[in-house]
Scaffold this motif. Structure first.
Motif, mmCIF file in Angstrom:
data_model
loop_
_atom_site.group_PDB
_atom_site.id
_atom_site.type_symbol
_atom_site.label_atom_id
_atom_site.label_comp_id
_atom_site.label_asym_id
_atom_site.label_seq_id
_atom_site.Cartn_x
_atom_site.Cartn_y
_atom_site.Cartn_z
ATOM 1 N N ILE A 26 -62.183 9.329 58.811
ATOM 2 C CA ILE A 26 -61.670 8.245 59.550
ATOM 3 C C ILE A 26 -61.088 8.581 61.129
ATOM 4 O O ILE A 26 -61.364 8.083 62.040
ATOM 5 N N VAL A 27 -60.167 9.779 61.148
ATOM 6 C CA VAL A 27 -59.887 10.331 62.300
ATOM 7 C C VAL A 27 -60.798 10.641 63.205
ATOM 8 O O VAL A 27 -61.022 10.407 64.553
ATOM 9 N N ALA A 28 -61.833 11.391 62.579
ATOM 10 C CA ALA A 28 -63.255 11.838 63.245
ATOM 11 C C ALA A 28 -63.826 10.727 63.981
ATOM 12 O O ALA A 28 -64.351 10.872 65.077
ATOM 13 N N ASN A 29 -63.931 9.569 63.305
ATOM 14 C CA ASN A 29 -64.661 8.436 63.631
ATOM 15 C C ASN A 29 -63.816 7.894 64.753
ATOM 16 O O ASN A 29 -64.416 7.366 65.967
ATOM 17 N N ILE A 30 -62.409 7.732 64.937
ATOM 18 C CA ILE A 30 -61.913 7.223 65.842
ATOM 19 C C ILE A 30 -61.911 8.064 67.201
ATOM 20 O O ILE A 30 -62.163 7.702 68.133
ATOM 21 N N ILE A 31 -61.912 9.431 67.007
ATOM 22 C CA ILE A 31 -62.340 9.977 68.087
ATOM 23 C C ILE A 31 -63.502 10.038 68.670
ATOM 24 O O ILE A 31 -63.523 10.065 70.041
ATOM 25 N N VAL A 32 -64.833 9.859 67.888
ATOM 26 C CA VAL A 32 -65.932 9.464 68.737
ATOM 27 C C VAL A 32 -65.815 8.290 69.308
ATOM 28 O O VAL A 32 -66.496 8.022 70.211
ATOM 29 N N GLN A 33 -65.269 7.243 68.691
ATOM 30 C CA GLN A 33 -65.233 5.733 69.367
ATOM 31 C C GLN A 33 -64.438 5.943 70.605
ATOM 32 O O GLN A 33 -64.771 5.380 71.706
ATOM 33 N N LYS A 34 -63.382 6.698 70.615
ATOM 34 C CA LYS A 34 -62.594 6.901 72.040
ATOM 35 C C LYS A 34 -63.493 7.859 73.013
ATOM 36 O O LYS A 34 -63.047 7.339 74.278
ATOM 37 N N LYS A 35 -64.156 8.496 72.690
ATOM 38 C CA LYS A 35 -64.760 9.445 73.637
ATOM 39 C C LYS A 35 -66.411 9.281 74.016
ATOM 40 O O LYS A 35 -66.941 9.625 75.009
ATOM 41 N N VAL A 36 -66.744 8.276 73.352
ATOM 42 C CA VAL A 36 -68.346 8.188 73.381
ATOM 43 C C VAL A 36 -68.709 7.508 74.982
ATOM 44 O O VAL A 36 -69.724 7.420 75.456
ATOM 45 N N GLY A 37 -67.661 6.580 75.496
ATOM 46 C CA GLY A 37 -67.894 6.137 76.673
ATOM 47 C C GLY A 37 -68.019 7.167 77.740
ATOM 48 O O GLY A 37 -68.933 7.192 78.862
ATOM 49 N N LYS A 38 -67.152 8.440 77.499
ATOM 50 C CA LYS A 38 -67.112 9.577 78.370
ATOM 51 C C LYS A 38 -68.378 10.324 78.254
ATOM 52 O O LYS A 38 -69.031 10.739 79.351
ATOM 53 N N TRP A 39 -68.767 10.416 77.003
ATOM 54 C CA TRP A 39 -69.821 11.336 76.780
ATOM 55 C C TRP A 39 -71.142 10.756 77.385
ATOM 56 O O TRP A 39 -72.139 11.285 77.287
ATOM 57 N N ASN A 40 -71.071 9.465 77.235
ATOM 58 C CA ASN A 40 -72.161 8.723 77.835
ATOM 59 C C ASN A 40 -72.484 8.743 79.267
ATOM 60 O O ASN A 40 -73.690 8.531 79.681
ATOM 61 N N GLN A 41 -71.608 9.087 79.961
ATOM 62 C CA GLN A 41 -71.939 9.508 81.458
ATOM 63 C C GLN A 41 -72.517 10.647 81.419
ATOM 64 O O GLN A 41 -72.857 10.915 82.946
ATOM 65 N N PHE A 42 -72.400 11.614 80.846
ATOM 66 C CA PHE A 42 -73.062 13.071 81.153
ATOM 67 C C PHE A 42 -74.463 12.866 81.009
ATOM 68 O O PHE A 42 -75.107 12.033 80.308
ATOM 69 N N PRO A 43 -75.418 13.914 81.927
ATOM 70 C CA PRO A 43 -76.910 13.605 81.906
ATOM 71 C C PRO A 43 -77.341 14.140 80.340
ATOM 72 O O PRO A 43 -78.472 13.658 80.231
ATOM 73 N N ALA A 44 -76.729 14.963 79.843
ATOM 74 C CA ALA A 44 -77.100 15.421 78.315
ATOM 75 C C ALA A 44 -75.865 15.597 77.549
ATOM 76 O O ALA A 44 -74.716 15.403 77.894
ATOM 77 N N MET A 45 -76.138 15.466 76.279
ATOM 78 C CA MET A 45 -75.161 15.358 75.269
ATOM 79 C C MET A 45 -74.113 16.552 75.100
ATOM 80 O O MET A 45 -74.989 17.697 75.179
ATOM 81 N N PRO A 46 -72.745 16.778 75.403
ATOM 82 C CA PRO A 46 -72.147 17.896 75.383
ATOM 83 C C PRO A 46 -72.328 18.523 73.939
ATOM 84 O O PRO A 46 -72.224 17.998 73.076
ATOM 85 N N ALA A 47 -71.841 19.783 73.835
ATOM 86 C CA ALA A 47 -71.962 20.419 72.569
ATOM 87 C C ALA A 47 -70.662 19.954 71.628
ATOM 88 O O ALA A 47 -70.879 19.807 70.497
ATOM 89 N N SER A 48 -69.739 19.608 72.383
ATOM 90 C CA SER A 48 -68.548 19.239 71.495
ATOM 91 C C SER A 48 -68.823 17.886 70.900
ATOM 92 O O SER A 48 -68.453 17.661 69.794
ATOM 93 N N ALA A 49 -69.473 17.040 71.471
ATOM 94 C CA ALA A 49 -70.022 15.632 71.028
ATOM 95 C C ALA A 49 -71.000 16.103 69.683
ATOM 96 O O ALA A 49 -70.819 15.395 68.876
ATOM 97 N N LYS A 50 -71.840 16.852 69.808
ATOM 98 C CA LYS A 50 -72.716 17.101 68.627
ATOM 99 C C LYS A 50 -72.018 17.667 67.626
ATOM 100 O O LYS A 50 -72.252 17.531 66.700
ATOM 101 N N LEU A 51 -70.926 18.488 67.797
ATOM 102 C CA LEU A 51 -70.160 19.138 66.887
ATOM 103 C C LEU A 51 -69.249 18.297 66.066
ATOM 104 O O LEU A 51 -69.469 18.328 64.864
ATOM 105 N N ILE A 52 -68.798 17.320 66.817
ATOM 106 C CA ILE A 52 -67.962 16.255 66.116
ATOM 107 C C ILE A 52 -68.843 15.379 65.365
ATOM 108 O O ILE A 52 -68.401 14.788 64.249
ATOM 109 N N ALA A 53 -70.038 15.050 65.739
ATOM 110 C CA ALA A 53 -71.020 14.350 65.097
ATOM 111 C C ALA A 53 -71.205 14.853 63.689
ATOM 112 O O ALA A 53 -71.468 14.174 62.524
ATOM 113 N N VAL A 54 -71.707 16.308 63.709
ATOM 114 C CA VAL A 54 -72.086 17.075 62.468
ATOM 115 C C VAL A 54 -70.914 16.992 61.544
ATOM 116 O O VAL A 54 -70.848 16.673 60.186
#
Length: 77
Positions: A26-54
């Motif tokens: 649940i905590v990981a899900n909250i982190i993803v939900q809070k940061k998805v707007g920031k990650w969406n602005q990058f031209p490519a998906m950051p490695a940290s986003a991929k790591l937290i998703a996995v």
């Protein structure tokens, strides 16, 4: 399953492990939900986003497996 035999699950260590994995997921899900707007602005998906998703997917799968295994490993349910 918990509602039907809550007193049996209450003293079970495997059940608490499942709940711990569930809360971390649940905590990981909250982190993803809070940061998805920031990650969406990058031209490519950051490695940290991929790591937290996995990690998040692994935690949810772990919680599901633990939930199925509680009765199998303990005889409760």
């Amino acid at each position: 399953m918990f509602a039907g035999s809550a007193t049996s699950y209450y003293g079970n260590d495997i059940f608490y492990d499942k709940m711990a994995v569930f809360l971390v997921a649940i905590v990981a899900n909250i982190i993803v939900q809070k940061k998805v707007g920031k990650w969406n602005q990058f031209p490519a998906m950051p490695a940290s986003a991929k790591l937290i998703a996995v990690v998040s997917i692994g935690l949810w799968i772990g919680a599901m497996i633990a939930g199925v295994e509680v009765p199998a490993l303990t005889g409760i349910g």
